[in-house]
Design an enzyme around this catalytic site. Structure first.
Site, PDB file in Angstrom:
ATOM      1  N   THR A 136       0.803  -1.229   0.000  1.00  0.00           N
ATOM      2  CA  THR A 136       0.000   0.000   0.000  1.00  0.00           C
ATOM      3  C   THR A 136       0.837   1.282   0.000  1.00  0.00           C
ATOM      4  OG1 THR A 136      -0.169  -0.002   2.419  1.00  0.00           O
ATOM      5  CG2 THR A 136      -1.898  -1.159   1.195  1.00  0.00           C
ATOM      6  N   GLY A 137       2.153   1.151   0.027  1.00  0.00           N
ATOM      7  CA  GLY A 137       3.020   2.325  -0.034  1.00  0.00           C
ATOM      8  C   GLY A 137       3.038   2.923  -1.432  1.00  0.00           C
ATOM      9  N   LYS A 184      -2.750  -3.348   8.153  1.00  0.00           N
ATOM     10  CA  LYS A 184      -3.803  -3.081   7.176  1.00  0.00           C
ATOM     11  C   LYS A 184      -4.445  -4.361   6.651  1.00  0.00           C
ATOM     12  CE  LYS A 184      -2.150   1.435   5.653  1.00  0.00           C
ATOM     13  NZ  LYS A 184      -1.884   2.326   4.490  1.00  0.00           N
ATOM     14  N   ILE A 237      13.678  -4.944  -4.549  1.00  0.00           N
ATOM     15  CA  ILE A 237      14.014  -3.786  -5.378  1.00  0.00           C
ATOM     16  C   ILE A 237      14.768  -2.723  -4.573  1.00  0.00           C
ATOM     17  CG2 ILE A 237      13.063  -2.039  -6.932  1.00  0.00           C
ATOM     18  CD1 ILE A 237      12.544  -4.965  -7.794  1.00  0.00           C
ATOM     19  N   TYR A 263      18.058  -2.240 -19.649  1.00  0.00           N
ATOM     20  CA  TYR A 263      17.043  -1.691 -20.551  1.00  0.00           C
ATOM     21  C   TYR A 263      17.640  -1.404 -21.928  1.00  0.00           C
ATOM     22  CZ  TYR A 263      15.100  -0.651 -15.888  1.00  0.00           C
ATOM     23  OH  TYR A 263      14.674  -0.729 -14.583  1.00  0.00           O
ATOM     24  N   HIS A 298      27.134   2.106  -7.890  1.00  0.00           N
ATOM     25  CA  HIS A 298      26.743   0.995  -7.036  1.00  0.00           C
ATOM     26  C   HIS A 298      27.752   0.791  -5.908  1.00  0.00           C
ATOM     27  CE1 HIS A 298      24.409  -0.865 -10.639  1.00  0.00           C
ATOM     28  NE2 HIS A 298      23.669  -0.013  -9.959  1.00  0.00           N
TER      29      HIS A 298
END
Length: 346
Positions: free
Chosen positions: A64-65, A90, A143, A207, A299
């Protein structure tokens, strides 16, 4: 615990304050040492969970963030089978039309989830990973960037002593099987179902490789961002084994960068397992060839320390294993295409 392990652990402790990379190397070696006559190599058994498809059921931790909401919506629009999520306190609510649970264990029991994606702030991310391990979630994709290294040392210590849960990340874009399942933050629209397996320490360079392989018509079979932190859950070798055993993956792009020795280890693995007339073509790019020693480049793991981890050494190791190394990220697509052309695979 044997004297050998005790000595290695003590050495790792002394080095950790001065060099995170040195500690990483020592710890990774320590994990493979025998303890009481038993080799702790069971974590490799979880490599099979790296492969995802349209049947993979996913929950989101931090559902829900702000980040969890945005990327969950993107995943649903892509067609990913997201079945719910967790936010402590929640439980019982609905979010994006899906159930919210207080714990990962409850979410797994109620939804049959086989994977979890974590969008939890850095101070709490390690606890979220541990909760997923406790619940025996087969695949966990974290992530979150900026998790304290000490937290990840503890997580890695635990991971290497079990074979049920596989962690991808942290600090990574995630994993995607184009057209079937997207777990993470990558832009889905640039992907196209195809023949190339892509593994990378860099999200944005992933990507770039995806876009180029789509442009030349080869597409992707599976794309995995392993993250750029020194203590991560999945390395190049884990992904290469998946690619070499996957009939849909006919070629591989490996994107590395300075720091550590993951690329050298990958080269040794390829030399042993991907040689001969049936070897799959492998193309690579190593970022950071002009990076000065001792300076971290983006990184946490991208640093040349102690004269090791430089781009030239990595390139040499990969080339000795038969890998075609591109000197520019802009040429990854054309380079793999030419390899297919040379081998009459088009």
């Amino acid at each position: 615990m044997t004297a050998t392990v005790v000595a290695a652990a003590a050495t790792a402790t002394m080095v950790s304050s001065s060099s995170g990379l040195a500690a990483a190397r020592l710890l990774s070696r320590t994990f493979l040492l025998q303890q009481n006559g038993i080799r702790h190599g069971s974590y490799t058994a979880s490599r099979k969970h790296i492969y995802i498809d349209k049947n993979t059921k996913i929950i989101c931790q931090g559902f829900t963030g702000k980040q969890g909401t945005f990327h969950s919506q993107q995943a649903l629009e892509y067609g990913t089978k997201l079945v719910g999520g967790t936010t402590p306190g929640k439980g019982g609510q609905k979010h994006l039309g899906l159930p919210v649970f207080n714990t990962v264990k409850e979410a797994k029991e109620k939804t049959g989830a086989t994977a979890s994606v974590i969008y939890v702030p850095p101070p709490f991310a390690a606890a979220a990973i541990n909760e997923a391990i406790d619940a025996e979630i087969p695949l966990v994709v974290c992530i979150t960037e900026g998790i304290p290294q000490q937290d990840m040392v503890r997580v890695k210590h635990r991971l290497t002593r079990q074979g049920t849960t596989r962690l991808i990340g942290p600090n990574c874009p995630g994993v995607i099987n184009p057209g079937e399942c997207k777990i993470g933050i990558m832009p889905g629209h640039i992907h196209k179902k195809g023949r190339i397996g892509i593994v990378s320490r860099s999200g944005t360079l992933t990507y770039e490789a995806v876009h180029q392989t789509t442009q030349v018509g080869l597409g992707q079979s599976l794309c995995i961002g392993i993250g750029g932190d020194p203590f991560n859950g999945t390395d190049f070798i884990d992904c290469l084994e998946v690619f070499l055993n996957d009939p849909a993956t006919e070629g591989i792009i490996l994107i590395g960068e300075i720091g550590g020795h993951a690329e050298e280890n990958a080269a040794a693995f390829l030399k042993e397992h991907n040689s001969g007339p049936k070897a799959k073509p492998v193309v690579s790019f190593i970022a950071g060839i002009t990076a000065p020693p001792g300076r971290r480049m983006g990184h946490a793991g991208a640093i040349i320390a102690g004269g090791k981890g430089g781009a030239k050494e990595k390139i040499s190791a990969l080339q000795s294993a038969g890998v075609v190394v591109s000197m520019s990220p802009a040429q990854l697509g054309t380079t793999i295409y030419k390899e297919f052309e040379k081998r009459k695979m088009l």
